[in-house]
Design a protein around this motif. Structure first.
Motif, PDB file in Angstrom:
ATOM      1  N   TYR A   5       0.826  -1.206   0.000  1.00  0.00           N
ATOM      2  CA  TYR A   5       0.000   0.000   0.000  1.00  0.00           C
ATOM      3  C   TYR A   5       0.866   1.264   0.000  1.00  0.00           C
ATOM      4  O   TYR A   5       0.588   2.205  -0.747  1.00  0.00           O
ATOM      5  N   MET A   6       1.914   1.291   0.814  1.00  0.00           N
ATOM      6  CA  MET A   6       2.772   2.474   0.883  1.00  0.00           C
ATOM      7  C   MET A   6       3.473   2.729  -0.449  1.00  0.00           C
ATOM      8  O   MET A   6       3.597   3.865  -0.891  1.00  0.00           O
ATOM      9  N   PHE A   7       3.952   1.652  -1.093  1.00  0.00           N
ATOM     10  CA  PHE A   7       4.635   1.810  -2.373  1.00  0.00           C
ATOM     11  C   PHE A   7       3.720   2.453  -3.401  1.00  0.00           C
ATOM     12  O   PHE A   7       4.102   3.419  -4.066  1.00  0.00           O
ATOM     13  N   PHE A   8       2.508   1.955  -3.540  1.00  0.00           N
ATOM     14  CA  PHE A   8       1.615   2.493  -4.559  1.00  0.00           C
ATOM     15  C   PHE A   8       1.023   3.829  -4.167  1.00  0.00           C
ATOM     16  O   PHE A   8       0.708   4.644  -5.030  1.00  0.00           O
ATOM     17  N   HIS A   9       0.897   4.097  -2.884  1.00  0.00           N
ATOM     18  CA  HIS A   9       0.458   5.420  -2.458  1.00  0.00           C
ATOM     19  C   HIS A   9       1.520   6.463  -2.814  1.00  0.00           C
ATOM     20  O   HIS A   9       1.203   7.530  -3.352  1.00  0.00           O
ATOM     21  N   LEU A  10       2.781   6.163  -2.544  1.00  0.00           N
ATOM     22  CA  LEU A  10       3.858   7.092  -2.905  1.00  0.00           C
ATOM     23  C   LEU A  10       4.019   7.204  -4.414  1.00  0.00           C
ATOM     24  O   LEU A  10       4.351   8.274  -4.931  1.00  0.00           O
ATOM     25  N   TRP A  11       3.798   6.128  -5.138  1.00  0.00           N
ATOM     26  CA  TRP A  11       3.886   6.135  -6.591  1.00  0.00           C
ATOM     27  C   TRP A  11       2.814   7.058  -7.174  1.00  0.00           C
ATOM     28  O   TRP A  11       3.072   7.839  -8.086  1.00  0.00           O
ATOM     29  N   THR A  12       1.602   6.994  -6.624  1.00  0.00           N
ATOM     30  CA  THR A  12       0.527   7.880  -7.070  1.00  0.00           C
ATOM     31  C   THR A  12       0.858   9.328  -6.741  1.00  0.00           C
ATOM     32  O   THR A  12       0.654  10.231  -7.569  1.00  0.00           O
ATOM     33  N   TRP A  13       1.377   9.577  -5.545  1.00  0.00           N
ATOM     34  CA  TRP A  13       1.734  10.938  -5.150  1.00  0.00           C
ATOM     35  C   TRP A  13       2.826  11.495  -6.061  1.00  0.00           C
ATOM     36  O   TRP A  13       2.758  12.650  -6.493  1.00  0.00           O
ATOM     37  N   MET A  14       3.828  10.682  -6.396  1.00  0.00           N
ATOM     38  CA  MET A  14       4.899  11.139  -7.278  1.00  0.00           C
ATOM     39  C   MET A  14       4.355  11.430  -8.672  1.00  0.00           C
ATOM     40  O   MET A  14       4.773  12.396  -9.319  1.00  0.00           O
TER      41      MET A  14
END
Length: 71
Positions: free
Chosen positions: A54-63
């Motif tokens: 979840y953290m990886f894809f949340h940060l990926w979306t934010w980036m």
């Protein structure tokens, strides 16, 4: 922003959860007592899988949002 980024940020953690549930139901070597969603052992296996995904894809979306705004 590409419309598939938010979809992936929700879909991948759900797929990780589905994979864990599938392996718990089909694998004979899975620890006994961890197959019930009411047991503490189940969640001790679930959280280490779900949180990093979840953290990886949340940060990926934010980036992706940051890159889209600055270009």
């Amino acid at each position: 922003m590409a419309p598939w980024l938010p979809v992936l940020s929700v879909l991948v953690p759900l797929l990780a959860l589905a994979g864990l549930l599938y392996s718990a139901s089909t694998d004979e070597s899975f620890p006994q007592g961890c197959t019930s969603a009411s047991s503490l052992c189940f969640y001790s296996l679930l959280l280490p899988v779900t949180i990093p995904v979840y953290m990886f894809f949340h940060l990926w979306t934010w980036m992706g949002i940051k890159l889209f705004r600055h270009n």
